[in-house]
Design a protein around this motif. Structure first.
Motif, short mmCIF file in Angstrom:
data_model
loop_
_atom_site.label_atom_id
_atom_site.label_comp_id
_atom_site.label_asym_id
_atom_site.label_seq_id
_atom_site.Cartn_x
_atom_site.Cartn_y
_atom_site.Cartn_z
N PHE A 76 0.79 -1.18 -0.18
CA PHE A 76 0.13 0.03 0.01
C PHE A 76 0.88 1.40 -0.01
N LEU A 77 0.36 2.00 -0.90
CA LEU A 77 1.13 3.41 -1.12
C LEU A 77 2.67 3.40 -1.37
N GLY A 78 3.31 2.51 -1.71
CA GLY A 78 4.48 2.26 -2.04
C GLY A 78 5.38 2.60 -0.68
N GLU A 79 5.79 4.06 -0.63
CA GLU A 79 6.73 4.52 0.38
C GLU A 79 6.11 4.16 1.96
N LEU A 80 4.85 4.12 1.75
CA LEU A 80 3.93 3.78 2.89
C LEU A 80 3.70 2.13 3.13
N GLY A 81 4.51 1.56 2.54
CA GLY A 81 4.47 0.05 2.40
C GLY A 81 4.66 -0.68 3.83
N SER A 82 5.39 -0.07 4.36
CA SER A 82 5.74 -0.65 5.89
C SER A 82 4.63 -0.72 7.01
N LEU A 83 3.53 -0.01 6.37
CA LEU A 83 2.25 -0.05 7.48
C LEU A 83 1.62 -1.24 7.54
N SER A 84 1.40 -1.97 8.56
CA SER A 84 0.99 -3.19 8.60
C SER A 84 -0.56 -3.13 8.53
N GLN A 85 -1.40 -4.27 8.06
CA GLN A 85 -2.69 -4.36 7.87
C GLN A 85 -3.41 -3.93 8.94
N THR A 86 -2.75 -4.13 10.22
CA THR A 86 -3.48 -3.69 11.41
C THR A 86 -3.56 -2.14 11.44
N GLU A 87 -2.66 -1.44 11.11
CA GLU A 87 -2.75 -0.07 11.07
C GLU A 87 -3.66 0.58 9.98
N ILE A 88 -3.67 0.04 8.75
CA ILE A 88 -4.43 0.48 7.55
C ILE A 88 -5.23 -0.77 7.07
N ASN A 89 -6.52 -0.59 7.23
CA ASN A 89 -7.40 -1.47 6.43
C ASN A 89 -7.88 -1.16 5.12
N SER A 90 -7.75 -2.00 4.30
CA SER A 90 -7.90 -1.70 2.84
C SER A 90 -8.77 -2.62 2.19
N SER A 91 -9.53 -2.39 1.18
CA SER A 91 -10.35 -3.33 0.41
C SER A 91 -9.85 -3.06 -1.12
N GLU A 92 -10.07 -4.09 -1.85
CA GLU A 92 -9.92 -4.35 -3.19
C GLU A 92 -10.99 -4.52 -4.13
N PHE A 93 -11.25 -3.57 -5.18
CA PHE A 93 -12.29 -3.84 -6.16
C PHE A 93 -11.78 -3.91 -7.55
N LYS A 94 -12.52 -4.62 -8.25
CA LYS A 94 -12.38 -4.72 -9.76
C LYS A 94 -13.44 -4.03 -10.44
N TYR A 95 -12.63 -3.05 -11.32
CA TYR A 95 -13.67 -1.91 -12.04
C TYR A 95 -13.69 -2.57 -13.51
N ARG A 96 -14.70 -2.47 -14.06
CA ARG A 96 -14.71 -2.94 -15.37
C ARG A 96 -14.36 -2.10 -16.17
N ARG A 97 -13.91 -2.03 -17.43
CA ARG A 97 -13.57 -1.13 -18.38
C ARG A 97 -14.71 0.03 -18.46
N GLY A 98 -14.09 1.56 -18.40
CA GLY A 98 -15.15 2.50 -18.24
C GLY A 98 -15.98 2.53 -17.31
N ALA A 99 -15.99 1.88 -16.14
CA ALA A 99 -16.67 2.16 -14.88
C ALA A 99 -15.87 3.19 -14.12
N GLU A 100 -16.81 4.05 -13.62
CA GLU A 100 -16.30 5.31 -12.67
C GLU A 100 -15.90 4.77 -11.26
N VAL A 101 -14.81 5.19 -11.06
CA VAL A 101 -14.25 4.72 -9.48
C VAL A 101 -14.84 5.88 -8.48
N PHE A 102 -14.72 7.31 -9.10
CA PHE A 102 -15.23 8.20 -8.10
C PHE A 102 -15.59 9.34 -9.18
N GLY A 103 -16.85 10.26 -8.79
CA GLY A 103 -16.97 11.18 -9.68
C GLY A 103 -16.36 12.61 -8.96
N GLU A 104 -16.37 13.57 -9.95
CA GLU A 104 -16.09 14.97 -9.57
C GLU A 104 -17.19 15.50 -8.69
N GLY A 105 -16.81 15.95 -7.52
CA GLY A 105 -17.73 16.66 -6.61
C GLY A 105 -18.21 15.66 -5.46
#
Length: 223
Positions: free
Chosen positions: A15-44
């Motif tokens: 996670f985050l390259g330089e911040l890769g030393s952070l453990s999963q207990t410190e930073i909780n993350s989820s992974e999502f698969k977006y199809r081609r053309g799908a919006e990850v987030f919108g402006e605003g």
């Protein structure tokens, strides 16, 4: 359309390259698969998460009042995006191809940064890098000719994408045109000129696989 991925972190960027030393207990993350053309987030939309591309590619863009699209950045495997200095997203982010993205709650990252000076410094460095990219992009749009813009784009992608001597572009020429502030025809013409000069070659029918044959000459165009 996206699919939640709860697989383990095998062979995935930390996670985050330089911040890769952070453990999963410190930073909780989820992974999502977006199809081609799908919006990850919108402006605003509220900027609740910070994102990292695991595989695939994402474009960040704004729609102008006249309907034109201006792409501000391409985010490739390992890249971080969506790190805002305000409460909402300034751009829309969209998957260019089928893409896996890691999401981390912004509030949890901020909490770690409050007690860890290394994390706080790395976040500041990331912000500075994004600002530098925005400044370089502004200069490219405002001061360079069409051929210089295409040369600058290829040199940027060369450092980020080239493997085994081949630059495999996930984005189409329309994307490149909207990133460089050019028409589709102008981008195609510039690539043809570079091909005729022996500076680059194409592989495959889509011509998205590029081999740079003369990097010094290409660099001379990016002044």
């Amino acid at each position: 359309m996206f699919v939640n991925l709860n697989a383990g972190p095998v062979n995935r960027p930390r996670f985050l390259g330089e911040l890769g030393s952070l453990s999963q207990t410190e930073i909780n993350s989820s992974e999502f698969k977006y199809r081609r053309g799908a919006e990850v987030f919108g402006e605003g939309e509220p900027a609740k998460y910070v994102y990292q591309v695991i595989d695939g590619a994402v474009r960040s863009y704004k729609l102008l009042t006249d309907g034109r699209r201006q792409i501000g950045a391409f985010h490739l495997a390992g890249d971080i995006f969506g790190l805002e200095n305000g409460g909402v997203h300034r751009f829309t982010a969209e998957a260019i191809v089928d893409t896996t993205v890691r999401l981390v709650k912004r509030v949890s990252l901020a909490q770690v940064a409050e007690s860890d000076t290394t994390v706080a410094r790395d976040l500041l460095n990331m912000t500075a890098t994004n600002l530098r990219h925005a400044e370089d992009h502004m200069l490219l749009l405002g001061r360079k000719t069409s051929l210089e813009r295409v040369a600058a784009f290829l040199l940027e992608m060369d450092t980020r994408l080239t493997a085994a001597g081949v630059m495999a572009l996930p984005m189409c020429r329309r994307d490149i045109a909207d990133y460089l502030g050019l028409t589709l025809e102008t981008v195609s013409r510039a690539l043809s000129i570079l091909h005729e000069k022996g500076i680059l070659g194409f592989l495959g029918q889509t011509q998205r696989q590029i081999v740079l044959l003369d990097r010094p000459k290409l660099a001379e165009l990016d002044l």
